[in-house]
Write a protein that holds these residues in place. Sequence first.
Motif, PDB file in Angstrom:
ATOM      1  N   LEU A  90       0.827  -1.212   0.000  1.00  0.00           N
ATOM      2  CA  LEU A  90       0.000   0.000   0.000  1.00  0.00           C
ATOM      3  C   LEU A  90       0.859   1.259   0.000  1.00  0.00           C
ATOM      4  CD1 LEU A  90      -2.744  -1.148   2.529  1.00  0.00           C
ATOM      5  CD2 LEU A  90      -2.782  -1.275   0.041  1.00  0.00           C
ATOM      6  N   GLU A  91       2.007   1.192  -0.694  1.00  0.00           N
ATOM      7  CA  GLU A  91       2.878   2.352  -0.833  1.00  0.00           C
ATOM      8  C   GLU A  91       2.727   3.003  -2.198  1.00  0.00           C
ATOM      9  OE1 GLU A  91       6.769   0.888  -0.156  1.00  0.00           O
ATOM     10  OE2 GLU A  91       6.351   0.156   1.858  1.00  0.00           O
ATOM     11  N   ASP A  92       2.017   2.361  -3.090  1.00  0.00           N
ATOM     12  CA  ASP A  92       1.864   2.870  -4.450  1.00  0.00           C
ATOM     13  C   ASP A  92       0.736   2.085  -5.104  1.00  0.00           C
ATOM     14  OD1 ASP A  92       2.241   4.313  -6.723  1.00  0.00           O
ATOM     15  OD2 ASP A  92       4.157   3.412  -7.281  1.00  0.00           O
ATOM     16  N   VAL A 122      -1.715   5.679  -2.873  1.00  0.00           N
ATOM     17  CA  VAL A 122      -2.499   4.727  -3.675  1.00  0.00           C
ATOM     18  C   VAL A 122      -3.698   5.460  -4.258  1.00  0.00           C
ATOM     19  CG1 VAL A 122      -3.744   2.545  -3.695  1.00  0.00           C
ATOM     20  CG2 VAL A 122      -1.762   2.831  -2.189  1.00  0.00           C
ATOM     21  N   ARG A 123      -3.728   5.557  -5.580  1.00  0.00           N
ATOM     22  CA  ARG A 123      -4.763   6.321  -6.269  1.00  0.00           C
ATOM     23  C   ARG A 123      -6.046   5.503  -6.416  1.00  0.00           C
ATOM     24  NH1 ARG A 123      -0.066   6.395  -8.444  1.00  0.00           N
ATOM     25  NH2 ARG A 123      -0.603   4.834 -10.018  1.00  0.00           N
ATOM     26  N   ILE A 124      -7.179   6.194  -6.423  1.00  0.00           N
ATOM     27  CA  ILE A 124      -8.480   5.573  -6.665  1.00  0.00           C
ATOM     28  C   ILE A 124      -9.042   6.130  -7.968  1.00  0.00           C
ATOM     29  CG2 ILE A 124     -10.821   5.207  -5.834  1.00  0.00           C
ATOM     30  CD1 ILE A 124      -8.735   3.851  -4.110  1.00  0.00           C
ATOM     31  N   ARG A 125      -9.352   5.244  -8.888  1.00  0.00           N
ATOM     32  CA  ARG A 125     -10.032   5.653 -10.128  1.00  0.00           C
ATOM     33  C   ARG A 125     -11.491   5.232 -10.011  1.00  0.00           C
ATOM     34  NH1 ARG A 125      -7.675   4.242 -15.992  1.00  0.00           N
ATOM     35  NH2 ARG A 125      -6.141   5.754 -15.210  1.00  0.00           N
ATOM     36  N   LEU A 126     -12.375   6.205 -10.068  1.00  0.00           N
ATOM     37  CA  LEU A 126     -13.799   5.964  -9.834  1.00  0.00           C
ATOM     38  C   LEU A 126     -14.554   5.939 -11.156  1.00  0.00           C
ATOM     39  CD1 LEU A 126     -15.795   5.601  -7.484  1.00  0.00           C
ATOM     40  CD2 LEU A 126     -16.160   8.074  -7.532  1.00  0.00           C
ATOM     41  N   ARG A 127     -15.368   4.900 -11.346  1.00  0.00           N
ATOM     42  CA  ARG A 127     -16.224   4.781 -12.524  1.00  0.00           C
ATOM     43  C   ARG A 127     -17.672   4.701 -12.038  1.00  0.00           C
ATOM     44  NH1 ARG A 127     -12.711   3.676 -16.656  1.00  0.00           N
ATOM     45  NH2 ARG A 127     -10.755   2.640 -16.074  1.00  0.00           N
ATOM     46  N   ASP A 277      -7.265  -9.093  -3.934  1.00  0.00           N
ATOM     47  CA  ASP A 277      -5.896  -8.986  -3.453  1.00  0.00           C
ATOM     48  C   ASP A 277      -5.848  -8.106  -2.207  1.00  0.00           C
ATOM     49  OD1 ASP A 277      -6.223  -6.407  -4.389  1.00  0.00           O
ATOM     50  OD2 ASP A 277      -4.863  -6.639  -6.089  1.00  0.00           O
ATOM     51  N   HIS A 278      -4.638  -7.894  -1.694  1.00  0.00           N
ATOM     52  CA  HIS A 278      -4.486  -7.158  -0.439  1.00  0.00           C
ATOM     53  C   HIS A 278      -4.988  -5.724  -0.560  1.00  0.00           C
ATOM     54  CE1 HIS A 278      -2.922  -5.936   3.397  1.00  0.00           C
ATOM     55  NE2 HIS A 278      -2.036  -5.118   2.869  1.00  0.00           N
ATOM     56  N   LEU A 279      -4.709  -5.081  -1.694  1.00  0.00           N
ATOM     57  CA  LEU A 279      -5.142  -3.698  -1.891  1.00  0.00           C
ATOM     58  C   LEU A 279      -6.670  -3.601  -1.872  1.00  0.00           C
ATOM     59  CD1 LEU A 279      -4.746  -0.734  -2.627  1.00  0.00           C
ATOM     60  CD2 LEU A 279      -4.351  -1.429  -4.992  1.00  0.00           C
ATOM     61  N   THR A 282      -8.132  -4.322   1.621  1.00  0.00           N
ATOM     62  CA  THR A 282      -7.932  -3.214   2.551  1.00  0.00           C
ATOM     63  C   THR A 282      -8.938  -2.101   2.286  1.00  0.00           C
ATOM     64  OG1 THR A 282      -5.571  -3.740   2.690  1.00  0.00           O
ATOM     65  CG2 THR A 282      -6.258  -1.556   3.443  1.00  0.00           C
ATOM     66  N   PHE A 283      -9.167  -1.793   1.012  1.00  0.00           N
ATOM     67  CA  PHE A 283     -10.163  -0.759   0.692  1.00  0.00           C
ATOM     68  C   PHE A 283     -11.552  -1.195   1.157  1.00  0.00           C
ATOM     69  CE2 PHE A 283     -13.285   1.400  -1.888  1.00  0.00           C
ATOM     70  CZ  PHE A 283     -12.847   2.711  -1.864  1.00  0.00           C
ATOM     71  N   THR A 284     -11.883  -2.455   0.953  1.00  0.00           N
ATOM     72  CA  THR A 284     -13.199  -2.957   1.357  1.00  0.00           C
ATOM     73  C   THR A 284     -13.385  -2.858   2.866  1.00  0.00           C
ATOM     74  OG1 THR A 284     -13.174  -4.480  -0.534  1.00  0.00           O
ATOM     75  CG2 THR A 284     -14.776  -4.915   1.195  1.00  0.00           C
ATOM     76  N   GLU A 285     -12.331  -3.096   3.634  1.00  0.00           N
ATOM     77  CA  GLU A 285     -12.431  -2.971   5.093  1.00  0.00           C
ATOM     78  C   GLU A 285     -12.705  -1.528   5.494  1.00  0.00           C
ATOM     79  OE1 GLU A 285     -12.575  -5.273   7.331  1.00  0.00           O
ATOM     80  OE2 GLU A 285     -12.313  -6.887   5.868  1.00  0.00           O
ATOM     81  N   ILE A 286     -12.031  -0.593   4.866  1.00  0.00           N
ATOM     82  CA  ILE A 286     -12.284   0.818   5.169  1.00  0.00           C
ATOM     83  C   ILE A 286     -13.673   1.212   4.724  1.00  0.00           C
ATOM     84  CG2 ILE A 286     -11.584   3.173   4.558  1.00  0.00           C
ATOM     85  CD1 ILE A 286      -8.719   2.256   4.634  1.00  0.00           C
ATOM     86  N   LEU A 287     -14.103   0.678   3.579  1.00  0.00           N
ATOM     87  CA  LEU A 287     -15.464   0.934   3.095  1.00  0.00           C
ATOM     88  C   LEU A 287     -16.496   0.448   4.118  1.00  0.00           C
ATOM     89  CD1 LEU A 287     -17.549   1.527   0.782  1.00  0.00           C
ATOM     90  CD2 LEU A 287     -17.116  -0.823  -0.008  1.00  0.00           C
ATOM     91  N   ALA A 288     -16.328  -0.766   4.624  1.00  0.00           N
ATOM     92  CA  ALA A 288     -17.276  -1.318   5.578  1.00  0.00           C
ATOM     93  C   ALA A 288     -17.286  -0.518   6.883  1.00  0.00           C
ATOM     94  CB  ALA A 288     -16.934  -2.782   5.860  1.00  0.00           C
ATOM     95  N   THR A 289     -16.150   0.022   7.260  1.00  0.00           N
ATOM     96  CA  THR A 289     -16.041   0.769   8.506  1.00  0.00           C
ATOM     97  C   THR A 289     -16.698   2.142   8.420  1.00  0.00           C
ATOM     98  OG1 THR A 289     -13.982  -0.352   9.058  1.00  0.00           O
ATOM     99  CG2 THR A 289     -14.429   1.708  10.197  1.00  0.00           C
ATOM    100  N   HIS A 290     -16.632   2.772   7.243  1.00  0.00           N
ATOM    101  CA  HIS A 290     -17.056   4.166   7.114  1.00  0.00           C
ATOM    102  C   HIS A 290     -18.387   4.364   6.403  1.00  0.00           C
ATOM    103  CE1 HIS A 290     -12.811   4.739   8.182  1.00  0.00           C
ATOM    104  NE2 HIS A 290     -13.156   5.930   8.587  1.00  0.00           N
TER     105      HIS A 290
END
Length: 295
Positions: A90-92, A122-127, A277-279, A282-290
């Motif tokens: 999660l450094e890039d 880590v960039r997020i590209r939203l569609r 994958d790990h990336l 990790t995003f899904t965990e933050i999504l579920a939390t917030h």
Amino acid sequence: MAATLRQLEYLVTVVDTGSFTRAAEQLHVTQPALSHQVRALESALGGPLLERLPRAVRPTPLGRAVLPHARAVLADAQRLHAAARRTAGLEDGELEVATVHSVALGILPPVLRAWRRRYPAVRIRLREYPHADLLRAAMAAGGADLAIGPVPTDWDGPVRELGVEEFALVLPSDDPLANPPDGALPLSALADRAWVHYAPGHGLAELLDQSCARAGFLPHPAVRTEQTAAAPMLAAAGLGPALVPATILPPTLDAAVLHPHPPIHRPLAAYTRTRPDHLTTTFTEILATHTRLTG
């Protein structure tokens, strides 16, 4: 047969050390195995790459032509592995997230803010898609790493349910029905109204039609909008009642916000095609939390 990374590495190491023996020691392989791989590479490229002298090894004209490209391929491979390690740590990297308009507006902003604070590199590209069916089709076709929207039907990949998205009714503050005793209003009480509706093909247009049909009528549109965020504003301005996700309502909205009776909601989920994958995890965990959803 194409050249392999291992064969290119063996060739470069032999040239750099000037010896099959020293190259084998550096690569931690036997000299026969090293020689076999170099001969296989020579066979694949159509000619000898190394000239074996009594006390040294030097590249042939073909070897000299191949060597810069071999070094470039190995350098690219090293960069690839380094990028993979940085992304796994999660450094890039970049994550492609697909969703429907209402989720992008009402659910994702606090999630993306939390992500940005923790993993700024880590960039997020939203569609964004207007309908859950379009979201599902795009995800199935490889259009994103993670989809967030209504729970998909007949989906073979992993699905993580996030909670239930509640819907609210928006009326002008001075509407005669703006202050029911318990804050709830049956949709049937609005059967004779002209509604703030959604454009054809918008997922919320379908939801509004279905909800009103269960209440015994079809909503007549006073205006149709493609923008989910515009619906509560238009309702507040007096164009008609609107049914909107409660998560998109701005706190400063000058309007009556009521609960439809019976309640209207839809479950939301995050889903992927294969094991994430790990990336993505990790995003899904933050999504579920917030996410601001009910259980």
